[in-house]
Scaffold this motif. Structure first.
Motif: not given
Length: 432
Positions: A46-53
C-alpha cells in the motif's frame, strides 16, 4: 490438462507470474477455479498516493481472495523535493544535457503526480477503522512491514534518490498518528514478523502515543521476528532519551517469543553519530528465552553492559551481527557500527566465545571505535560487509578501497571462535 490432479495444478500455478495465471485460468472452468486463489500475490503493498486501503478492504471482505494475503507492506516515505532535485542533478552531471534534462522533467512529472495523489488520498490515520477491519478479516496475515526507505516506484531518478538519507523527509507528528493507526489495526492479529525501517523513538516517550501502543500491542505476543530501525532525532536531552528507551523496553518485553531481533539506531540529524544506549535501562534483566538471531547497529554503550546483555542469551544465541550500513550513502563506507565509551573490543571479543557457547556465526560491519585516544588501547576499525542480513554472501562493495582503510571482519571472527593473536590495534586500521 484438466485431467491432472488438483495438487499438480496448484503446483503449476504457484510457478506462474500474474499474467500467466490469468491466461491459464482462461482455458477452462477447472483451471479458472483452481487458479482463483493465485490471482493475487501473497504480499500486498500500500502506498500513500493510491486508494490502496480501499482495495485491501475489498479483498479482505471477499470470501475467496482474502486468504491469499499473508503479508502487508505500507510505504510511508516522502521526498524532500529540493534535496532530491539537487542530488539527482549531481548524479547525472556527466550525462549529456539533453538526456539529463529529459530525465529530470520526467522525474518532476512523476513527483508532482505522487504529491497530487497523496493530497487527494489523505494521511493513513484517517483510514484507521478501515485498515483495522481489513487486517482483522485476513485469516492468513502473518507479516507486516512499514517502510519509509524502500521506494516501490519505477521511475529510476526517484528510486535512486531514496537511497540518499538527506533526500527523505518525515512529518513526525503525522508519522506518530499513522503508526498509531497501524498498531490499532494489528490489535489481536497473531503476527509472526513486524518490521519498521524508520520508527521515531519519541513515540515511546510521548504519553498519548506510548499508552496507545501499550493498549494495542497484543500482536507482539506471537512475534518471532522483530526488525526495528529507530530514529532518535526527535529526542531532546538525556531525560527525554531515558523515558523513550524505558518505553521501548516495555514494548520489547511483550514479545517474549522472539527468535530474531534487530535493533538499529539511525539519527537522521547527525548521520555519523551513534545512539547512547544502556541495555540495563532498556530491558533490566529481561531475557528473550528463544532468541537465536540478534542484530545491533548504531549503538554507543559500555563493554560490560553489552557483554552482560549478550551473555544472558548465551543458551540460545546462534547468530550475531554487530553494525550495519547505517545512514551511509550508496558510495560511502558503512556507518552503522558500534561505539564503546567504556571498555575495548579486544576485551569484549576475548570473552565472547565462552559467554555464547552456541554461537555459530558472527558478522561485523561499519565503524567500530572505543575511546582511548592517545593510548595503546584505542581501537578504530571500518568493516565492509561480507554477507547480508540473511547471511547470504554479497560481492565486495565498489566503495571499498585501500585509501579508506576498510577491512573485512574475518580475522576478528576467527579470533572469537578460535583464539590466537588478536588481529586489532594495527596502525593501518586506525584511520578512515
Amino acid at each position: 490438462m484438466d485431467t491432472l490432479p488438483v495438487e499438480l495444478l496448484r503446483l503449476i500455478f504457484s510457478h506462474c507470474d500474474p499474467e500467466s495465471v490469468r491466461n491459464l485460468r482462461a482455458n477452462s472452468r477447472i483451471l479458472a477455479d483452481v487458479g482463483y486463489s493465485y490471482l493475487l500475490p501473497s504480499k500486498f503493498t500500500a502506498v500513500g498516493w493510491r486508494n490502496d486501503i480501499d482495495r485491501l478492504h475489498s479483498i479482505a471482505l471477499h470470501d475467496r481472495l482474502r486468504g491469499s494475503i499473508t503479508s502487508i507492506c505500507i510505504f510511508l516515505g516522502e521526498l524532500s523535493y529540493y534535496d532530491a532535485w539537487s542530488t539527482s542533478w549531481f548524479q547525472h552531471f556527466v550525462t549529456p544535457p539533453e538526456e539529463r534534462n529529459e530525465a529530470m522533467v520526467l522525474a518532476r512529472q512523476a513527483f508532482d503526480k505522487l504529491e497530487r495523489g497523496r493530497k487527494k488520498v489523505g494521511p493513513l490515520h484517517l483510514r484507521a477503522d478501515d485498515l483495522r477491519e481489513a487486517c482483522s478479516a485476513l485469516p492468513n496475515l502473518k507479516h507486516f512491514e512499514v517502510t519509509f526507505t524502500q521506494c516501490p516506484l519505477e521511475n529510476p531518478q526517484i528510486k535512486d534518490v531514496f537511497e540518499y538519507p538527506n533526500c527523505r523527509k518525515i512529518d513526525r507528528a503525522q508519522t506518530h498518528s499513522n503508526l498509531d493507526a497501524i498498531i490499532f489495526a494489528l490489535h489481536g492479529i497473531p503476527l509472526t514478523s513486524f518490521k519498521v525501517d524508520r520508527l521515531p523513538l519519541e513515540v515511546f516517550r510521548l504519553p498519548p502515543h506510548r499508552n496507545h501502543w501499550f493498549t494495542h500491542a497484543q500482536a507482539f505476543d506471537s512475534l518471532e521476528y522483530l526488525n526495528w530501525t529507530l530514529d532518535p532525532s526527535g529526542l531532546q536531552g538525556p531525560g527525554s532519551a531515558f523515558r523513550a528507551v524505558n518505553g521501548l523496553g516495555r514494548i520489547l518485553q511483550l514479545a517474549k517469543g522472539l527468535r530474531k531481533l534487530k535493533l538499529a539506531f539511525h539519527p537522521y540529524t547527525s548521520e555519523n553519530s551513534k545512539f547512547a544506549l544502556s541495555f540495563r535501562e532498556l530491558l533490566y534483566d529481561f531475557t528473550f528465552k528463544r532468541l537465536t538471531d540478534l542484530t545491533l547497529e548504531g549503538v554507543s554503550c559500555e563493554e560490560d553492559d553489552l557483554r552482560d546483555f549478550l551473555a544472558r542469551h548465551g543458551s540460545t544465541l546462534e547468530r550475531l551481527r554487530l553494525g550495519g550500513r547505517g545512514l551511509a550513502k550508496p558510495s560511502e563506507v558503512s556507518r552503522g557500527g558500534v561505539h564503546l565509551y567504556e571498555g575495548t573490543f579486544r576485551s569484549l571479543f576475548t570473552g565472547l566465545r565462552s559467554k555464547l557457547p552456541k554461537l555459530e556465526r558472527l558478522h561485523l560491519e561499519g565503524i567500530f571505535e572505543c575511546e582511548h585516544h592517545e593510548l595503546p588501547s584505542h581501537e578504530a576499525y571500518n568493516f565492509y560487509p561480507l554477507t547480508d542480513e540473511d547471511w547470504e554472501e554479497v560481492p565486495r562493495p565498489g566503495w571499498v578501497r585501500s585509501s579508506r582503510n576498510t577491512i573485512n571482519c574475518l580475522p576478528f571472527v576467527h579470533y572469537v571462535f578460535h583464539g590466537g593473536r588478536y588481529p586489532g590495534s594495527i596502525p593501518g586500521q586506525q584511520s578512515y
